[in-house]
Design a protein around this motif. Structure first.
Motif, mmCIF file in Angstrom:
data_model
loop_
_atom_site.group_PDB
_atom_site.id
_atom_site.type_symbol
_atom_site.label_atom_id
_atom_site.label_comp_id
_atom_site.label_asym_id
_atom_site.label_seq_id
_atom_site.Cartn_x
_atom_site.Cartn_y
_atom_site.Cartn_z
ATOM 1 N N ASP A 110 12.255 -2.480 -2.679
ATOM 2 C CA ASP A 110 11.878 -3.485 -1.302
ATOM 3 C C ASP A 110 10.875 -3.238 -0.875
ATOM 4 O O ASP A 110 9.935 -4.378 -0.410
ATOM 5 C CB ASP A 110 12.470 -2.399 -0.628
ATOM 6 N N ALA A 111 9.832 -3.046 -1.694
ATOM 7 C CA ALA A 111 8.068 -3.002 -0.853
ATOM 8 C C ALA A 111 7.579 -4.396 -1.575
ATOM 9 O O ALA A 111 6.972 -4.884 -1.165
ATOM 10 C CB ALA A 111 7.369 -1.434 -1.313
ATOM 11 N N TYR A 112 7.654 -4.166 -3.064
ATOM 12 C CA TYR A 112 7.523 -5.148 -3.588
ATOM 13 C C TYR A 112 8.360 -6.313 -3.295
ATOM 14 O O TYR A 112 7.968 -7.458 -4.142
ATOM 15 C CB TYR A 112 7.386 -4.841 -5.199
ATOM 16 N N GLY A 113 8.678 -6.319 -3.382
ATOM 17 C CA GLY A 113 10.112 -7.401 -3.031
ATOM 18 C C GLY A 113 10.564 -8.034 -3.898
ATOM 19 O O GLY A 113 11.087 -9.483 -4.911
ATOM 20 N N ILE A 114 11.421 -7.128 -5.244
ATOM 21 C CA ILE A 114 12.289 -7.619 -6.190
ATOM 22 C C ILE A 114 12.954 -6.465 -6.431
ATOM 23 O O ILE A 114 12.754 -5.085 -5.617
ATOM 24 C CB ILE A 114 11.122 -7.014 -7.890
ATOM 25 N N PRO A 115 14.244 -7.441 -7.733
ATOM 26 C CA PRO A 115 15.261 -6.758 -7.407
ATOM 27 C C PRO A 115 15.204 -4.969 -8.082
ATOM 28 O O PRO A 115 14.399 -5.187 -9.354
ATOM 29 C CB PRO A 115 16.433 -7.181 -8.182
ATOM 30 N N ALA A 116 15.697 -3.821 -7.884
ATOM 31 C CA ALA A 116 15.531 -2.408 -9.043
ATOM 32 C C ALA A 116 16.711 -3.785 -9.876
ATOM 33 O O ALA A 116 17.714 -2.904 -9.530
ATOM 34 C CB ALA A 116 16.034 -1.738 -8.701
ATOM 35 N N ILE A 117 16.134 -3.023 -11.337
ATOM 36 C CA ILE A 117 17.137 -2.738 -12.618
ATOM 37 C C ILE A 117 17.690 -1.277 -12.860
ATOM 38 O O ILE A 117 16.536 -1.526 -13.783
ATOM 39 C CB ILE A 117 17.680 -3.921 -13.049
ATOM 40 N N SER A 118 18.911 -1.193 -12.508
ATOM 41 C CA SER A 118 19.557 0.210 -13.615
ATOM 42 C C SER A 118 20.483 0.328 -13.710
ATOM 43 O O SER A 118 21.676 0.211 -13.330
ATOM 44 C CB SER A 118 19.106 0.988 -12.382
ATOM 45 N N THR A 125 6.267 7.932 -3.202
ATOM 46 C CA THR A 125 6.174 7.166 -2.967
ATOM 47 C C THR A 125 4.872 6.130 -2.837
ATOM 48 O O THR A 125 4.057 5.092 -3.301
ATOM 49 C CB THR A 125 7.347 6.396 -2.034
ATOM 50 N N GLU A 126 4.455 7.345 -2.195
ATOM 51 C CA GLU A 126 2.613 7.095 -1.704
ATOM 52 C C GLU A 126 2.287 6.828 -2.819
ATOM 53 O O GLU A 126 0.610 6.120 -3.237
ATOM 54 C CB GLU A 126 2.293 7.742 -0.539
ATOM 55 N N ARG A 127 1.483 8.000 -3.910
ATOM 56 C CA ARG A 127 1.565 8.172 -5.145
ATOM 57 C C ARG A 127 1.680 7.408 -6.048
ATOM 58 O O ARG A 127 0.779 7.001 -6.408
ATOM 59 C CB ARG A 127 2.131 9.368 -5.399
ATOM 60 N N ILE A 128 2.590 6.647 -5.636
ATOM 61 C CA ILE A 128 2.982 5.227 -7.083
ATOM 62 C C ILE A 128 2.696 4.345 -6.394
ATOM 63 O O ILE A 128 1.537 3.653 -7.551
ATOM 64 C CB ILE A 128 4.859 4.707 -7.142
ATOM 65 N N THR A 129 2.176 3.880 -5.298
ATOM 66 C CA THR A 129 1.933 2.486 -4.430
ATOM 67 C C THR A 129 -0.230 2.514 -4.284
ATOM 68 O O THR A 129 -0.135 1.707 -4.876
ATOM 69 C CB THR A 129 2.226 2.578 -3.139
ATOM 70 N N ALA A 130 -0.432 4.069 -4.434
ATOM 71 C CA ALA A 130 -1.868 3.850 -4.783
ATOM 72 C C ALA A 130 -1.643 3.620 -6.290
ATOM 73 O O ALA A 130 -3.227 2.932 -6.421
ATOM 74 C CB ALA A 130 -2.097 5.293 -3.873
ATOM 75 N N GLY A 131 -1.022 4.211 -7.296
ATOM 76 C CA GLY A 131 -1.403 3.655 -8.330
ATOM 77 C C GLY A 131 -1.451 2.983 -8.708
ATOM 78 O O GLY A 131 -1.917 1.886 -9.669
ATOM 79 N N LEU A 132 -0.164 1.758 -8.523
ATOM 80 C CA LEU A 132 -0.441 0.279 -8.620
ATOM 81 C C LEU A 132 -1.262 -0.425 -7.794
ATOM 82 O O LEU A 132 -1.872 -1.258 -8.505
ATOM 83 C CB LEU A 132 0.882 -0.409 -8.308
ATOM 84 N N ALA A 133 -1.533 0.118 -6.618
ATOM 85 C CA ALA A 133 -3.024 -0.445 -6.179
ATOM 86 C C ALA A 133 -4.163 -0.412 -6.815
ATOM 87 O O ALA A 133 -4.499 -1.354 -6.806
ATOM 88 C CB ALA A 133 -2.742 0.332 -4.585
ATOM 89 N N PRO A 193 1.863 -4.692 -2.118
ATOM 90 C CA PRO A 193 3.122 -4.406 -2.163
ATOM 91 C C PRO A 193 3.405 -6.220 -0.944
ATOM 92 O O PRO A 193 1.953 -6.922 -1.462
ATOM 93 C CB PRO A 193 4.125 -3.958 -0.115
ATOM 94 N N ARG A 194 4.797 -6.093 -1.657
ATOM 95 C CA ARG A 194 4.713 -7.590 -0.954
ATOM 96 C C ARG A 194 4.157 -8.016 0.470
ATOM 97 O O ARG A 194 3.684 -8.882 0.427
ATOM 98 C CB ARG A 194 6.817 -8.620 -0.529
ATOM 99 N N ASP A 195 3.977 -6.636 1.667
ATOM 100 C CA ASP A 195 3.304 -7.484 2.540
ATOM 101 C C ASP A 195 2.031 -7.080 2.796
ATOM 102 O O ASP A 195 1.225 -8.177 3.396
ATOM 103 C CB ASP A 195 3.927 -6.556 3.363
ATOM 104 N N ALA A 196 1.341 -6.496 1.369
ATOM 105 C CA ALA A 196 -0.042 -7.192 1.176
ATOM 106 C C ALA A 196 -0.755 -8.041 0.847
ATOM 107 O O ALA A 196 -1.960 -8.634 0.215
ATOM 108 C CB ALA A 196 -0.447 -5.308 0.510
#
Length: 197
Positions: free
Chosen positions: A23-31, A179-187, A193-196
């Motif tokens: 949702d945050a990155y605007g991509i489909p989750a494929i499980s 979630t914050e740890r992951i987005t910080a690691g990716l940043a 994220p899409r909004d950023a």
């Protein structure tokens, strides 16, 4: 255009984080787990083949899994990015994914490894089994799945670490914190994220 992979032991919270990150990155989750369970529930031929492996806590064979993932990644909603959860699980599947992405002149942007304490994982999955009535979450099956993970999937960490695309995150704690740890690691790798954007 963000292409992510989540890896980690069963019960580390990948499914929960996959939905949030997609949702945050605007991509489909494929499980793969969701795709297999859907096929089992709907009684498809693939579902019947997969059910015996899933109920025993074993991974579905590469041939079935690879075909399913190739088909899913070729769909329109995944052409500009995706988040994979549960695939690849083996070195052979890594090669299959590499070939598919290379054929499209692209590659994974980052691989997020969610780590978790084994006893915490067993407790989490035992609770989930009671809540959801899942036959693949008994303690014996969970411990077997963790053994299978260590044998087959853990080597992927080395592969992606060597490629310098690995982001390691502690999966224990509040869902928002993880979630914050992951987005910080990716940043820290220039993936926002899409909004950023």
């Amino acid at each position: 255009m963000t292409r992510l992979l989540l890896i980690g032991p069963p019960g580390a919270g990948k499914g929960t984080q996959a939905v949030r990150l997609a949702d945050a990155y605007g991509i489909p989750a494929i499980s793969t787990g969701d795709i297999f369970r859907s096929n089992v529930k709907n009684g498809t031929e693939l579902g019947k083949q997969a059910k015996a492996f899933i109920d025993a806590g074993d991974n579905v064979p590469d041939s079935l899994t690879n075909a399913l993932i190739r088909d899913r990644l070729a769909q329109d909603d995944a052409k500009d990015g995706f988040l994979l959860d549960g695939y690849p699980r083996t070195i052979d599947q890594v090669r299959e994914l590499d070939e598919f992405l290379a054929s499209r002149e692209t590659a994974l942007d980052a691989v997020v490894e969610i780590t978790a304490d084994i006893d915490e994982v067993v407790a989490r999955l035992g609770k989930r089994a009671l809540e959801q009535g899942r036959s693949d979450d008994t303690e014996q099956v969970v411990r077997h799945r963790l053994d299978v993970y260590r044998e087959q999937t853990a080597p992927l960490v080395d592969v992606y670490s060597e490629r310098k695309v690995l982001v390691k995150v502690d999966g224990i704690g509040d869902i928002d914190e993880v979630t914050e740890r992951i987005t910080a690691g990716l940043a820290s790798r220039g993936i926002g994220p899409r909004d950023a954007a």
